[in-house]
Scaffold this motif. Structure first.
Motif, PDB file in Angstrom:
ATOM      1  N   LYS A   1      -4.587   5.911  -6.766  1.00 48.39           N
ATOM      2  CA  LYS A   1      -3.598   4.867  -6.529  1.00 48.39           C
ATOM      3  C   LYS A   1      -2.544   5.436  -5.600  1.00 48.39           C
TER       4      LYS A   1
ATOM      5  N   ASP B   1      -5.501  -4.439  -4.800  1.00 45.95           N
ATOM      6  CA  ASP B   1      -4.092  -4.517  -4.437  1.00 45.95           C
ATOM      7  C   ASP B   1      -3.268  -4.825  -5.673  1.00 45.95           C
ATOM      8  N   GLY B   2      -2.089  -4.229  -5.743  1.00 48.07           N
ATOM      9  CA  GLY B   2      -1.210  -4.474  -6.880  1.00 48.07           C
ATOM     10  C   GLY B   2       0.228  -4.202  -6.511  1.00 48.07           C
TER      11      GLY B   2
END
Length: 142
Positions: A78, A121-122
């Motif tokens: 991440k 995606d975040g």
């Protein structure tokens, strides 16, 4: 991960973080030192969660880790996924040395003989409840 049968190993530059991992998470297999001095064994999976953007030589470090990863092993990572606009709003220097996006991560992993098989995606919460864009990537060693 431990509950699912995984053995957990780690490397850390902060003795305080190692102490926390041992006391709060009962993880005793944490190496103190840079990634390049970490060589327990070959791994099925390697997780770099909010790490890659802090490395001064990300290609060299991930290349080293790729050698520790078994064939068909998995990278899970991440990173922040900033745009020019969010970088102005949330300056990340000096802590974040590099900024990555889907294109740069694909280039990195392709050069290392890995293939990205999933991108998610975040957002992470930032200051004042703003949202910092993030990208989670799953890559497989070919």
């Amino acid at each position: 991960a431990r509950e699912d049968g995984w053995e957990i190993y780690g490397t850390e530059l902060s003795l305080q973080c190692i102490r926390i991992a041992k006391e709060e998470y009962q993880i005793d297999t944490i190496h103190f030192g840079p990634i390049r001095t970490f060589s327990f064994q070959r791994f099925d999976a390697i997780v770099l969660w909010n790490v890659l953007e802090h490395l001064y030589h990300p290609f060299d470090e991930v290349s080293y880790l790729t050698n520790l990863l078994k064939m068909r092993g998995t990278f899970l990572l991440k990173v922040p996924n900033h745009t020019a606009e969010t970088l102005q709003k949330f300056p990340m220097l000096p802590e974040h040395v590099y900024n990555f996006n889907p294109t740069s991560l694909k280039y990195l992993f392709n050069r290392l003989g890995c293939k990205i098989v999933e991108e998610i995606d975040g957002f992470d919460d930032g200051e004042l409840n703003d949202k910092i864009p993030t990208l989670v990537v799953v890559a497989i060693k070919k």
